[in-house]
Structure formats: structure tokens, C-alpha cells
Design a protein around this motif. Sequence first.
Motif, PDB file in Angstrom:
ATOM      1  N   PRO A   5       0.805  -1.227   0.000  1.00 28.93           N
ATOM      2  CA  PRO A   5       0.000   0.000   0.000  1.00 28.93           C
ATOM      3  C   PRO A   5       0.832   1.268   0.000  1.00 28.93           C
ATOM      4  O   PRO A   5       0.415   2.279  -0.562  1.00 28.93           O
ATOM      5  CB  PRO A   5      -0.833  -0.137   1.283  1.00 28.93           C
ATOM      6  N   ASP A   6       2.013   1.249   0.626  1.00 24.56           N
ATOM      7  CA  ASP A   6       2.853   2.445   0.622  1.00 24.56           C
ATOM      8  C   ASP A   6       3.326   2.778  -0.782  1.00 24.56           C
ATOM      9  O   ASP A   6       3.421   3.941  -1.177  1.00 24.56           O
ATOM     10  CB  ASP A   6       4.067   2.255   1.537  1.00 24.56           C
ATOM     11  N   THR A   7       3.626   1.736  -1.568  1.00 23.04           N
ATOM     12  CA  THR A   7       4.049   1.957  -2.947  1.00 23.04           C
ATOM     13  C   THR A   7       2.914   2.554  -3.767  1.00 23.04           C
ATOM     14  O   THR A   7       3.109   3.496  -4.538  1.00 23.04           O
ATOM     15  CB  THR A   7       4.481   0.631  -3.587  1.00 23.04           C
ATOM     16  N   ILE A   8       1.730   1.987  -3.609  1.00 19.30           N
ATOM     17  CA  ILE A   8       0.578   2.456  -4.382  1.00 19.30           C
ATOM     18  C   ILE A   8       0.270   3.913  -4.060  1.00 19.30           C
ATOM     19  O   ILE A   8       0.048   4.731  -4.959  1.00 19.30           O
ATOM     20  CB  ILE A   8      -0.650   1.574  -4.096  1.00 19.30           C
ATOM     21  N   ARG A   9       0.270   4.264  -2.788  1.00 18.60           N
ATOM     22  CA  ARG A   9      -0.010   5.652  -2.408  1.00 18.60           C
ATOM     23  C   ARG A   9       1.051   6.591  -2.957  1.00 18.60           C
ATOM     24  O   ARG A   9       0.773   7.724  -3.332  1.00 18.60           O
ATOM     25  CB  ARG A   9      -0.089   5.786  -0.883  1.00 18.60           C
ATOM     26  N   GLY A  10       2.287   6.121  -2.979  1.00 20.04           N
ATOM     27  CA  GLY A  10       3.377   6.975  -3.437  1.00 20.04           C
ATOM     28  C   GLY A  10       3.492   7.089  -4.944  1.00 20.04           C
ATOM     29  O   GLY A  10       4.157   7.988  -5.447  1.00 20.04           O
ATOM     30  N   MET A  11       2.872   6.150  -5.698  1.00 25.65           N
ATOM     31  CA  MET A  11       2.963   6.170  -7.154  1.00 25.65           C
ATOM     32  C   MET A  11       2.023   7.234  -7.711  1.00 25.65           C
ATOM     33  O   MET A  11       0.822   7.197  -7.471  1.00 25.65           O
ATOM     34  CB  MET A  11       2.607   4.790  -7.715  1.00 25.65           C
ATOM     35  N   SER A  12       2.553   8.170  -8.451  1.00 29.30           N
ATOM     36  CA  SER A  12       1.713   9.220  -9.029  1.00 29.30           C
ATOM     37  C   SER A  12       0.791   8.618 -10.080  1.00 29.30           C
ATOM     38  O   SER A  12       1.082   7.577 -10.675  1.00 29.30           O
ATOM     39  CB  SER A  12       2.572  10.314  -9.654  1.00 29.30           C
ATOM     40  N   THR A  13      -0.334   9.273 -10.301  1.00 33.33           N
ATOM     41  CA  THR A  13      -1.266   8.808 -11.332  1.00 33.33           C
ATOM     42  C   THR A  13      -0.598   8.828 -12.701  1.00 33.33           C
ATOM     43  O   THR A  13      -0.803   7.934 -13.529  1.00 33.33           O
ATOM     44  CB  THR A  13      -2.525   9.684 -11.341  1.00 33.33           C
ATOM     45  N   GLU A  14       0.216   9.831 -12.950  1.00 27.82           N
ATOM     46  CA  GLU A  14       0.925   9.911 -14.227  1.00 27.82           C
ATOM     47  C   GLU A  14       1.863   8.731 -14.401  1.00 27.82           C
ATOM     48  O   GLU A  14       1.950   8.144 -15.492  1.00 27.82           O
ATOM     49  CB  GLU A  14       1.693  11.228 -14.314  1.00 27.82           C
ATOM     50  N   LEU A  15       2.573   8.361 -13.336  1.00 29.48           N
ATOM     51  CA  LEU A  15       3.469   7.215 -13.408  1.00 29.48           C
ATOM     52  C   LEU A  15       2.678   5.941 -13.679  1.00 29.48           C
ATOM     53  O   LEU A  15       3.089   5.093 -14.481  1.00 29.48           O
ATOM     54  CB  LEU A  15       4.265   7.087 -12.108  1.00 29.48           C
ATOM     55  N   THR A  36       1.701 -20.758 -15.068  1.00 23.19           N
ATOM     56  CA  THR A  36       1.143 -19.482 -15.502  1.00 23.19           C
ATOM     57  C   THR A  36       1.076 -18.521 -14.326  1.00 23.19           C
ATOM     58  O   THR A  36       0.652 -18.900 -13.230  1.00 23.19           O
ATOM     59  CB  THR A  36      -0.281 -19.687 -16.064  1.00 23.19           C
ATOM     60  N   PRO A  37       1.486 -17.275 -14.521  1.00 18.88           N
ATOM     61  CA  PRO A  37       1.405 -16.298 -13.425  1.00 18.88           C
ATOM     62  C   PRO A  37      -0.019 -16.116 -12.963  1.00 18.88           C
ATOM     63  O   PRO A  37      -0.967 -16.268 -13.734  1.00 18.88           O
ATOM     64  CB  PRO A  37       1.941 -15.003 -14.070  1.00 18.88           C
ATOM     65  N   PRO A  38      -0.214 -15.803 -11.682  1.00 25.13           N
ATOM     66  CA  PRO A  38      -1.571 -15.574 -11.177  1.00 25.13           C
ATOM     67  C   PRO A  38      -2.202 -14.383 -11.877  1.00 25.13           C
ATOM     68  O   PRO A  38      -1.554 -13.377 -12.112  1.00 25.13           O
ATOM     69  CB  PRO A  38      -1.344 -15.302  -9.687  1.00 25.13           C
ATOM     70  N   ALA A  39      -3.463 -14.534 -12.223  1.00 28.73           N
ATOM     71  CA  ALA A  39      -4.148 -13.453 -12.921  1.00 28.73           C
ATOM     72  C   ALA A  39      -4.370 -12.278 -11.981  1.00 28.73           C
ATOM     73  O   ALA A  39      -4.648 -12.438 -10.800  1.00 28.73           O
ATOM     74  CB  ALA A  39      -5.481 -13.956 -13.457  1.00 28.73           C
ATOM     75  N   ALA A  40      -4.248 -11.076 -12.541  1.00 25.51           N
ATOM     76  CA  ALA A  40      -4.544  -9.883 -11.766  1.00 25.51           C
ATOM     77  C   ALA A  40      -6.043  -9.802 -11.540  1.00 25.51           C
ATOM     78  O   ALA A  40      -6.847 -10.277 -12.337  1.00 25.51           O
ATOM     79  CB  ALA A  40      -4.050  -8.645 -12.506  1.00 25.51           C
ATOM     80  N   LYS A  41      -6.427  -9.200 -10.423  1.00 28.87           N
ATOM     81  CA  LYS A  41      -7.847  -8.998 -10.168  1.00 28.87           C
ATOM     82  C   LYS A  41      -8.443  -8.095 -11.226  1.00 28.87           C
ATOM     83  O   LYS A  41      -9.591  -8.250 -11.642  1.00 28.87           O
ATOM     84  CB  LYS A  41      -8.040  -8.406  -8.771  1.00 28.87           C
ATOM     85  N   ASP A  42      -7.659  -7.132 -11.663  1.00 30.70           N
ATOM     86  CA  ASP A  42      -8.038  -6.223 -12.739  1.00 30.70           C
ATOM     87  C   ASP A  42      -6.784  -5.996 -13.568  1.00 30.70           C
ATOM     88  O   ASP A  42      -5.689  -5.874 -13.014  1.00 30.70           O
ATOM     89  CB  ASP A  42      -8.544  -4.895 -12.154  1.00 30.70           C
ATOM     90  N   PRO A  43      -6.883  -5.957 -14.903  1.00 27.41           N
ATOM     91  CA  PRO A  43      -5.677  -5.753 -15.721  1.00 27.41           C
ATOM     92  C   PRO A  43      -4.933  -4.461 -15.399  1.00 27.41           C
ATOM     93  O   PRO A  43      -3.759  -4.322 -15.753  1.00 27.41           O
ATOM     94  CB  PRO A  43      -6.233  -5.720 -17.151  1.00 27.41           C
ATOM     95  N   PHE A  44      -5.617  -3.509 -14.754  1.00 29.02           N
ATOM     96  CA  PHE A  44      -4.980  -2.246 -14.417  1.00 29.02           C
ATOM     97  C   PHE A  44      -4.253  -2.299 -13.078  1.00 29.02           C
ATOM     98  O   PHE A  44      -3.685  -1.312 -12.636  1.00 29.02           O
ATOM     99  CB  PHE A  44      -6.026  -1.128 -14.400  1.00 29.02           C
ATOM    100  N   GLU A  45      -4.285  -3.444 -12.428  1.00 24.43           N
ATOM    101  CA  GLU A  45      -3.567  -3.607 -11.163  1.00 24.43           C
ATOM    102  C   GLU A  45      -2.064  -3.523 -11.401  1.00 24.43           C
ATOM    103  O   GLU A  45      -1.554  -3.992 -12.419  1.00 24.43           O
ATOM    104  CB  GLU A  45      -3.916  -4.956 -10.538  1.00 24.43           C
ATOM    105  N   VAL A  46      -1.351  -2.953 -10.445  1.00 22.86           N
ATOM    106  CA  VAL A  46       0.106  -2.884 -10.523  1.00 22.86           C
ATOM    107  C   VAL A  46       0.674  -4.126  -9.854  1.00 22.86           C
ATOM    108  O   VAL A  46       0.587  -4.280  -8.636  1.00 22.86           O
ATOM    109  CB  VAL A  46       0.653  -1.617  -9.838  1.00 22.86           C
TER     110      VAL A  46
END
Length: 703
Positions: free
Chosen positions: A556-566, A684-694
Amino acid sequence: MRKERRFTLALACVLLVSFAGAANAAGGGTVQSDPGVLEGKHFHPKGKAPSKYTLELQNGLRKSLPFEDKRDFEEAKKGFIAAPAYKKIMAEAGNVAWDMGSYDFLLQGKNFDSIHPSLQRQAILNMAYGLYEVVPGKIYQVRGFDLANMSVIRGDTGWILFDVLTAKETARAALDFVNEKLGKRPVVAVVFSHSHTDHFGGVRGVVDEADVRSGKVALIAPAGFMEHAIAENVYAGTAMVRRAFYQYGLLLPRSPFGHVDQAIGKNTAAGNSGLIEPNRYITKDFEDLTVDGVKMVFQSTPGTEAPAEMNTYFPQFKAFWAAENITGTIHNIYTLRGALIRDPHTWSKHINAALYRFGQEAEVMFAAHSWPRFGNARVQEVMRTQRDAYANLNNDVLHLANQGVTINEIHNVYKLPKSLQQQWAARSYHGSEEHNSRGVMNRYLGYWDANPATLIPLSPRDSAPLYVEMMGGAGKIMAKGKELYDQGKYREAQEILNKLVYAEPGNQAAKDLLADVFEQIGYQKESTSVRNSFLAAAMELRSGMPGGVPPRTTGPDTIRGMSTELWLDYIGILVDSRKAEGMKFTINLITPDNGEKFAVEMSNSTLTTLKGQQAKNADLTVTLNRADLETVMGGKATFDGLVAAGKAKFEGDRKPFDQLRSTLVQFAPDFELMPGTKPGKVTTPPAAKDPFEVIQSDTKGVP
């Protein structure tokens, strides 16, 4: 490694994260001890002892290097107060976060011919463990609890902490030990010297975020810290993860035949890494600040070891904090895991500025890694040594380039001046003359050597069969390769055996012989980055690359710190341009809670983003709060779920959104680096909950 032991990629990726520039949920530094280490046994059933040629090289180095200079050992021991009774620190998840005892084989008092003598010396120096006094009654360090040191300054009312390790668990243990031995005091300030996780990841083990947000605790960092702490490894993060298996030897057992050191410390803790946003930034080249009665002069040093970094001078104590700009090794200019190439010219100039501004009176120099230097003459000596080493690397490589030496030759031509070769502070335990010199060449001239034959070369898998055919086939190459190995001509042997392995990736005998060659080269290398790369490749050639798939590691710290542009730029990298063929649309994204707007356009199979703009006549406008977007980025929600819950609004044609989502491909670091090493059955890698997940498995931001 015993035959029955298989290290999994999943385990390693969980433990990789602290090698990143981003803060994530887990730290790095998997503990792979070998039960036969004290008996002198090789950890791998196919492993070889040092050859007579390796023995001759190591013995020659023992005679030619200045081992009579013991000052580093004296300084590393100076000020020792106490060591804890324990050598293991447990993570909250139940695994071993830190095990200093796994390197005790280095303390047997004997020479290991499988370790470059200079590297063995460095590895022993990095065995310092416990609490040390740097300036009597004022400055202390906890060493050996993680890759970095935690430095502790006594203020009028509490502790000021400089760099708080990789993991919450090791940072908490370090602070608890300080309070036990020196008396309990509150933490009044924390300083992050730069944007690598081993310097900020343990922050949640020493302070509460609420105290930082309220201003009760000052959290100080260089300008640009948050951007670089998150962004450095995002774009090529998965590729960096896989390459980090080699540079950091993440799966090598701790053994004289395997992992012995990480150059700037033993290893990285495998605990929980976090990130709290600073509440005070240093923005000037030199900036004075007094915290809890302690006067500090910050020196901004962007573009050195990290994009955002700063040194600090304590005029009251005549003590200079060198961050990670001056440690017990010459650092990486080019980092083998992959990173933007650093600038040794700028690095040297920042050291020079510190020398003239602070070094004239400083009586002690301490840093985020390694050990302090005491006395003004000694401080100036080490500062000049490292200043000159970085400057010489830059200047002499360019000197040779301007005489026609190319990027494919420079590593065999460039050498430090003899006077610097005899200075321990100029030895390259982290970087190496070979890969740093090529990095400088690449920085200025790029990868091409100006020979058209190398401008658009065949891929190795296409060129190798031609060479093998012309050399008379596998039998002749194996015979010649064995002959070269027996003669100690390891680089010549790797040249032809590498061709054979690419041409015949299923030829295990060829892979085993190339592994034997790699192993001897690894034994002979002073740089941990180079040593680990050769030894790790040898292990994969013998046993195959680790199986399994990486878990999701972004916290969660990474997600909060990641800018929307990034995040939008990251989505652009996930787009498979082949799937996007013929698509053309524009999407406006609005996040009302932070007032941001973006224009996102798919054109020519490429996704582009512009911040602060909205496209006229956009096909679709997506509106949701940034806080809700973070739940998608973190895998806790989906866009469809947010729309259903009324937390996201789609206005216009939804088709472009679905088209974009259909092009996204998630990455996993499960690809070969050496041919013929991938297991037959790939999970096979685990599927993301949403393709937009990081889903971001990161490398070391350190180092």
C-alpha cells in the motif's frame, strides 16, 4: 545446494523487493545457508574447487595488495559498545528476516581460495555487528542489522535517526537495542539520505505515521525523494527482477563458493518494508537546519549514487555524514540489474565540494554503509581517494574513447592508476572497472562501437548455429573448451562454449562445462556484482532456473506513493502493441479529490498520456477519486466494481476502455537469462484482479 533442494522463483521474488527504489510490502535478502559450509564442502553437487590457475591468481593478489594497511579494521572496531545476544531477527510473517550468523564461516581465520582476497577482506570488515559510538556521547551507529547502518544522533530531548534500514523488523530491533544500551528516548526526527529502500524501508518500525503527519516527528529527505523512491524501477521492473537474481546472487547459498558479501553490507533484510512521505524537504544546494538542538548542514548531491541524495555536516561535532556517496567501495556507475547509468563526473564534483566545504575541519566521516574514518587527515585521504577514482573513471575512459577505444574494448583497456589500485577505498567491491568503464562509454557514446557489423547484429540464437557449424560441431567445441579450461584460459573458453550453449540449449554437457568456466571466473572477481552474476549463472546452467511464479509484491505504501501519471505511463508499457493494432481512441481521466486531469490517447498502437489536459470530443471520460483508483492499482477492487458501487463514472462510449483493457499484458520474471535453463513445465502467473492492477516485483534500489 543439495540435489533435493529447489529454490523457487516465488520465494525469491518475495524477498527481492528491498533491492528496489520503491517501497513494498516485503524486504529482500533470502537466507540460504549451507549445512556443509564449515566443512569446506561445495553447496552444489557439480561444483568445482578453485583451479590451480585461480589459486595462482589469488596467491599473487595476497602478495601484491596492501594487506599490511590495517587501518580499516581498527576504525571498524573503534567505539564498539555491545552486540546483542541474538544473530537472527524474525519477520512478522514468521520467516527469518535477518541472520548475521549465516556468514560466520568468514570468521574462521583462514583464506578461502574461492574468494578474491580483497573481497574476503571486505566481507570480514562487513561482519561488524552491534552498537558503536562514533562521536562520544553524541553520534552512534547500529551496524550489521541490515544492508545499511542506522545512525543515531543524540538531540536535546530525543533521537534523530539517519537512514532506518530496509525492514520494519530490523529497524525496530536496532532502535530497541539503542534504547536498551543508551537509555530510552523518543524519536524526534528521521532523515532519509536518499531514495533507495535500504535507507527508508524500516521507517514504520521506528515512528508512527500519525506523528509525522502531525509534525511531532520531523521526517527529512532530499527534494525529489518520493518521485524517485517509487519510480526508479517501475518501467523495467520485471526485467530488473530477473537480472537481480544474478547481480545479487539471491539464490546463492552463503558459502565460500557462493554468496559472501554485498560489498556495502552483508545482505538485505527479508522483512516488511514501508514508506512514509517526508514532511520536510531539502531543496537548496546547501541548507542549514537545527533539529532538537543539533545543527546540520545538508548538501544536496543529485545524480550521484541516487537521483535524490544528500550529505550532512554536523558543525558542533565536526562530523561529516557521507550518505552512500563515500563508503568502503567504489560503487556502481552501471548497475548490472539495470538502471539509468550514473554520472561519475558529477559524483566526483559533489565529493570535491564536500571536501573543500566540510573536509577541511571534519574529524570523523561516517556513512550509511561501511565504517567511519577518524581524524582529519584520514577523512581527507579517503575523500580524495574516492573523488579521484570517480573522476579518473570518467576522464580516462573518455580519453581512451577519443583515441578510438570502443565500448567492446574499454573493459580490457581501462585500469585505475597504480596509486589508486593500492588504496583500499578505491577498490571496486560493488562496481567493477570492467562494467563501470563500459557504463561511462555507454553514457556518452551509446552501445554501438561504430562497426556496422555490430549495429544490427543477429540475435545470439541465430548467430550461434553458424559459429558451431563452422567450428566443426559440438564435439570439437567441447574438446577445445575443455582444453582451454584446463589451461586456465577461462574467458577464451566462455567465448566458444557460450556459442555452443546458444546453438544447442539442450546440451547439458556443454552447459556444465560453461558453468565450470563461469565458476572459476566468479571466484577470481573482486566485485560482488560480477562474482554473483557468474556464480548464479553457473548454478542455473547446472540445475535450471528456479521454478514457480512470483507473487504480488506491491504494498500500500508503494501504491499511495505512485503518481497517477506514473501509473498511466506504466499502463502504456503493459500495452501489447500487436493487440492494439488499428485501435484509435481518446479517454479523459479525472480524479476530483486531488484535482488532477489527464488526456489518454491510443494512436498507432501506442498509448500516450498528457497531465493537466483534457481531450476535446473524447470518446470516454472516466471520473473517480484518486483514493478509489488506488484500490484498483493495489488489487483490492476493479473498475467495474467501482462503477457498480457508484464510485466511478463512465461518460461516453465504454468500448475504448474495454479495448484498452484487452491489450494489457502482465509481466513475470520467469524468463531465461541463459539458454536451456527454463523448466519444461512453466506455471502461468496468477491473474490480476483487474488488468490495471500494478503487479510489480522490484529489484534493489540500492545498490
